[in-house]
Motif scaffolding. Structure first.
Motif, PDB file in Angstrom:
ATOM      1  N   GLY A  86       0.773  -1.235   0.000  1.00  0.00           N
ATOM      2  CA  GLY A  86       0.000   0.000   0.000  1.00  0.00           C
ATOM      3  C   GLY A  86       0.800   1.277   0.000  1.00  0.00           C
ATOM      4  N   ILE A  87       2.119   1.210   0.135  1.00  0.00           N
ATOM      5  CA  ILE A  87       2.877   2.468   0.231  1.00  0.00           C
ATOM      6  C   ILE A  87       4.331   2.248  -0.188  1.00  0.00           C
ATOM      7  CG2 ILE A  87       3.525   2.155   2.659  1.00  0.00           C
ATOM      8  CD1 ILE A  87       3.074   5.193   3.009  1.00  0.00           C
ATOM      9  N   ASP A  88       4.894   3.256  -0.879  1.00  0.00           N
ATOM     10  CA  ASP A  88       6.311   3.225  -1.233  1.00  0.00           C
ATOM     11  C   ASP A  88       7.161   3.527  -0.006  1.00  0.00           C
ATOM     12  OD1 ASP A  88       5.631   2.826  -3.895  1.00  0.00           O
ATOM     13  OD2 ASP A  88       5.717   4.956  -4.396  1.00  0.00           O
ATOM     14  N   ALA A  89       8.415   3.121  -0.068  1.00  0.00           N
ATOM     15  CA  ALA A  89       9.364   3.484   0.990  1.00  0.00           C
ATOM     16  C   ALA A  89       9.740   4.955   0.865  1.00  0.00           C
ATOM     17  CB  ALA A  89      10.609   2.613   0.888  1.00  0.00           C
ATOM     18  N   ASP A  90      10.145   5.544   1.976  1.00  0.00           N
ATOM     19  CA  ASP A  90      10.620   6.936   1.988  1.00  0.00           C
ATOM     20  C   ASP A  90      12.037   6.974   1.430  1.00  0.00           C
ATOM     21  OD1 ASP A  90       8.292   7.965   3.205  1.00  0.00           O
ATOM     22  OD2 ASP A  90       9.026   7.354   5.175  1.00  0.00           O
ATOM     23  N   ASP A  91      12.232   7.752   0.372  1.00  0.00           N
ATOM     24  CA  ASP A  91      13.538   7.780  -0.282  1.00  0.00           C
ATOM     25  C   ASP A  91      14.622   8.343   0.631  1.00  0.00           C
ATOM     26  OD1 ASP A  91      13.015   6.726  -2.903  1.00  0.00           O
ATOM     27  OD2 ASP A  91      11.835   8.514  -3.289  1.00  0.00           O
ATOM     28  N   GLY A  92      15.707   7.561   0.744  1.00  0.00           N
ATOM     29  CA  GLY A  92      16.888   8.038   1.447  1.00  0.00           C
ATOM     30  C   GLY A  92      16.817   8.002   2.952  1.00  0.00           C
ATOM     31  N   GLY A 128      16.284   1.919  -6.025  1.00  0.00           N
ATOM     32  CA  GLY A 128      15.298   1.237  -5.195  1.00  0.00           C
ATOM     33  C   GLY A 128      14.721   0.029  -5.911  1.00  0.00           C
ATOM     34  N   GLY A 129      14.320  -0.972  -5.151  1.00  0.00           N
ATOM     35  CA  GLY A 129      13.760  -2.178  -5.738  1.00  0.00           C
ATOM     36  C   GLY A 129      12.421  -1.912  -6.412  1.00  0.00           C
ATOM     37  N   PRO A 130      12.248  -2.301  -7.688  1.00  0.00           N
ATOM     38  CA  PRO A 130      10.964  -2.115  -8.369  1.00  0.00           C
ATOM     39  C   PRO A 130       9.878  -2.980  -7.740  1.00  0.00           C
ATOM     40  CG  PRO A 130      12.742  -2.536  -9.946  1.00  0.00           C
ATOM     41  CD  PRO A 130      13.268  -2.865  -8.584  1.00  0.00           C
ATOM     42  N   GLY A 131       8.656  -2.477  -7.788  1.00  0.00           N
ATOM     43  CA  GLY A 131       7.531  -3.238  -7.274  1.00  0.00           C
ATOM     44  C   GLY A 131       6.240  -2.471  -7.473  1.00  0.00           C
ATOM     45  N   LYS A 132       5.137  -3.107  -7.129  1.00  0.00           N
ATOM     46  CA  LYS A 132       3.870  -2.370  -7.130  1.00  0.00           C
ATOM     47  C   LYS A 132       4.000  -1.175  -6.209  1.00  0.00           C
ATOM     48  CE  LYS A 132      -1.121  -3.017  -6.510  1.00  0.00           C
ATOM     49  NZ  LYS A 132      -2.204  -3.996  -6.224  1.00  0.00           N
ATOM     50  N   TRP A 133       4.746  -1.372  -5.124  1.00  0.00           N
ATOM     51  CA  TRP A 133       5.162  -0.276  -4.254  1.00  0.00           C
ATOM     52  C   TRP A 133       6.686  -0.322  -4.161  1.00  0.00           C
ATOM     53  CZ3 TRP A 133       0.657  -3.032  -2.953  1.00  0.00           C
ATOM     54  CH2 TRP A 133      -0.517  -2.277  -3.114  1.00  0.00           C
ATOM     55  N   ARG A 134       7.289   0.757  -4.493  1.00  0.00           N
ATOM     56  CA  ARG A 134       8.726   0.847  -4.749  1.00  0.00           C
ATOM     57  C   ARG A 134       9.530   0.906  -3.451  1.00  0.00           C
ATOM     58  NH1 ARG A 134      11.269   5.209  -4.662  1.00  0.00           N
ATOM     59  NH2 ARG A 134       9.392   6.479  -4.791  1.00  0.00           N
ATOM     60  N   GLY A 135      10.716   0.278  -3.490  1.00  0.00           N
ATOM     61  CA  GLY A 135      11.657   0.414  -2.390  1.00  0.00           C
ATOM     62  C   GLY A 135      12.363   1.758  -2.440  1.00  0.00           C
ATOM     63  N   SER A 136      13.028   2.108  -1.368  1.00  0.00           N
ATOM     64  CA  SER A 136      13.681   3.412  -1.270  1.00  0.00           C
ATOM     65  C   SER A 136      14.878   3.530  -2.209  1.00  0.00           C
ATOM     66  CB  SER A 136      14.158   3.654   0.165  1.00  0.00           C
ATOM     67  OG  SER A 136      14.949   4.824   0.242  1.00  0.00           O
ATOM     68  N   CYS A 137      14.960   4.678  -2.874  1.00  0.00           N
ATOM     69  CA  CYS A 137      16.221   5.028  -3.541  1.00  0.00           C
ATOM     70  C   CYS A 137      17.269   5.317  -2.469  1.00  0.00           C
ATOM     71  CB  CYS A 137      16.040   6.253  -4.434  1.00  0.00           C
ATOM     72  SG  CYS A 137      15.048   5.957  -5.912  1.00  0.00           S
ATOM     73  N   GLY A 138      18.500   4.989  -2.761  1.00  0.00           N
ATOM     74  CA  GLY A 138      19.574   5.189  -1.792  1.00  0.00           C
ATOM     75  C   GLY A 138      20.370   6.446  -2.076  1.00  0.00           C
ATOM     76  N   LEU A 139      21.164   6.825  -1.113  1.00  0.00           N
ATOM     77  CA  LEU A 139      22.023   8.001  -1.230  1.00  0.00           C
ATOM     78  C   LEU A 139      23.444   7.602  -1.594  1.00  0.00           C
ATOM     79  CD1 LEU A 139      20.859   9.931   1.957  1.00  0.00           C
ATOM     80  CD2 LEU A 139      20.553  10.720  -0.390  1.00  0.00           C
ATOM     81  N   VAL A 140      24.102   8.457  -2.346  1.00  0.00           N
ATOM     82  CA  VAL A 140      25.527   8.306  -2.607  1.00  0.00           C
ATOM     83  C   VAL A 140      26.227   9.524  -2.014  1.00  0.00           C
ATOM     84  CG1 VAL A 140      25.320   9.369  -4.902  1.00  0.00           C
ATOM     85  CG2 VAL A 140      27.304   7.940  -4.363  1.00  0.00           C
ATOM     86  N   ARG A 141      27.351   9.296  -1.349  1.00  0.00           N
ATOM     87  CA  ARG A 141      28.121  10.377  -0.735  1.00  0.00           C
ATOM     88  C   ARG A 141      29.544  10.334  -1.274  1.00  0.00           C
ATOM     89  NH1 ARG A 141      26.667  11.234   5.532  1.00  0.00           N
ATOM     90  NH2 ARG A 141      24.585  10.355   5.584  1.00  0.00           N
ATOM     91  N   GLU A 142      30.054  11.479  -1.630  1.00  0.00           N
ATOM     92  CA  GLU A 142      31.458  11.603  -2.030  1.00  0.00           C
ATOM     93  C   GLU A 142      32.156  12.562  -1.088  1.00  0.00           C
ATOM     94  OE1 GLU A 142      31.419  10.662  -6.835  1.00  0.00           O
ATOM     95  OE2 GLU A 142      31.896  12.683  -6.107  1.00  0.00           O
ATOM     96  N   ILE A 143      33.235  12.102  -0.482  1.00  0.00           N
ATOM     97  CA  ILE A 143      34.009  12.908   0.463  1.00  0.00           C
ATOM     98  C   ILE A 143      35.425  13.047  -0.073  1.00  0.00           C
ATOM     99  CG2 ILE A 143      34.918  13.093   2.803  1.00  0.00           C
ATOM    100  CD1 ILE A 143      32.620  11.466   3.800  1.00  0.00           C
TER     101      ILE A 143
END
Length: 237
Positions: A86-92, A128-143
């Motif tokens: 019923g709901i997508d994940a919160d991105d990041g 993020g993992g594809p689906g009827k309800w999508r998984g969270s997109c992840g963050l990339v960090r460059e230091i």
């Protein structure tokens, strides 16, 4: 509910004996949550969730330029969650076990306190993992490091084996560490590496694992797909 008898055998992962290493305990905790979810999924498919990521930790230390004073920083990135019925994940944002939105640290605070510059912090499309309800997109960090240092990386899990989907959802993108991405001296670091030497000007790229999807991706609302594309979460391809 019927009572549960819980047995944690001494000397096991969930009940270690001294001097067993316990540093990356969140990996064990998250594995327990996922095991419970998967065990109950056949009986309660609507209550399971795509697997989340876990914590990815970077620590570095060295000397301040033109000084004998030492510095030591710890940059902890908790992994985002998976899609659920019923709901997508919160991105990041971190999975609930890891403190949710209250965990992310202030980049400017790091740059004021340590000889580092954050060159990039952004969501990764199609992660993020594809689906009827999508998984969270992840963050990339460059230091970027402004002085020579030693770098220790700790990825607790979900790198070589990415977070799985649930109820027909697809797996997410895994995580990892890259030093000097796109340069001739590009190096992929082990997910657990202690005191790796870096030089002034080296750039560390941290890619957190992302969240798995829930449900058949082809059942996703087309308008939700179009919205993902408009907002850059999913590429047109």
């Amino acid at each position: 509910y019927r009572p549960l008898a819980v047995n944690f055998p001494p000397g096991s992962l969930v009940n270690p004996r001294y001097p067993a290493a316990c540093n990356l305990r969140l990996a064990g905790g998250q594995a327990i949550i996922d095991a419970i979810n998967e065990a109950l999924a056949p009986a309660y498919p609507a209550l399971t969730t795509g697997a989340p990521s876990t914590g990815h930790t970077v620590s570095a230390h060295g000397k301040y330029p033109d000084s004998d004073r030492m510095w030591s920083m710890l940059d902890v990135a908790m992994g985002p969650g998976g899609g659920r019925n019923g709901i997508d994940a919160d991105d990041g944002l971190p999975f609930l076990m890891h403190g949710n939105s209250g965990w992310e640290r202030n980049i400017e605070g790091y740059e004021i306190s340590y000889p580092v510059v954050y060159r990039r912090l952004e969501l990764v499309p199609d992660s993020g993992g594809p689906g009827k309800w999508r998984g969270s997109c992840g963050l990339v960090r460059e230091i970027a490091f402004m002085t020579d240092a030693q770098l220790t990386t700790r990825a607790t899990d979900r790198c070589a084996k990415p977070p799985r989907g649930a109820a027909g959802g697809k797996q997410a993108m895994g995580g990892g560490w890259i030093l000097n991405k796109g340069r001739p001296d590009e190096t992929e670091l082990a997910v657990k590496k202690t005191n790796h030497p870096v030089k002034a000007g080296d750039v560390r790229t941290a890619m957190r694992a992302r969240g798995g999807g829930y449900g058949d991706p082809f059942e996703r609302d087309p308008e939700a797909v179009a919205n993902d594309v408009r907002k850059g979460r999913v590429a047109i391809a």
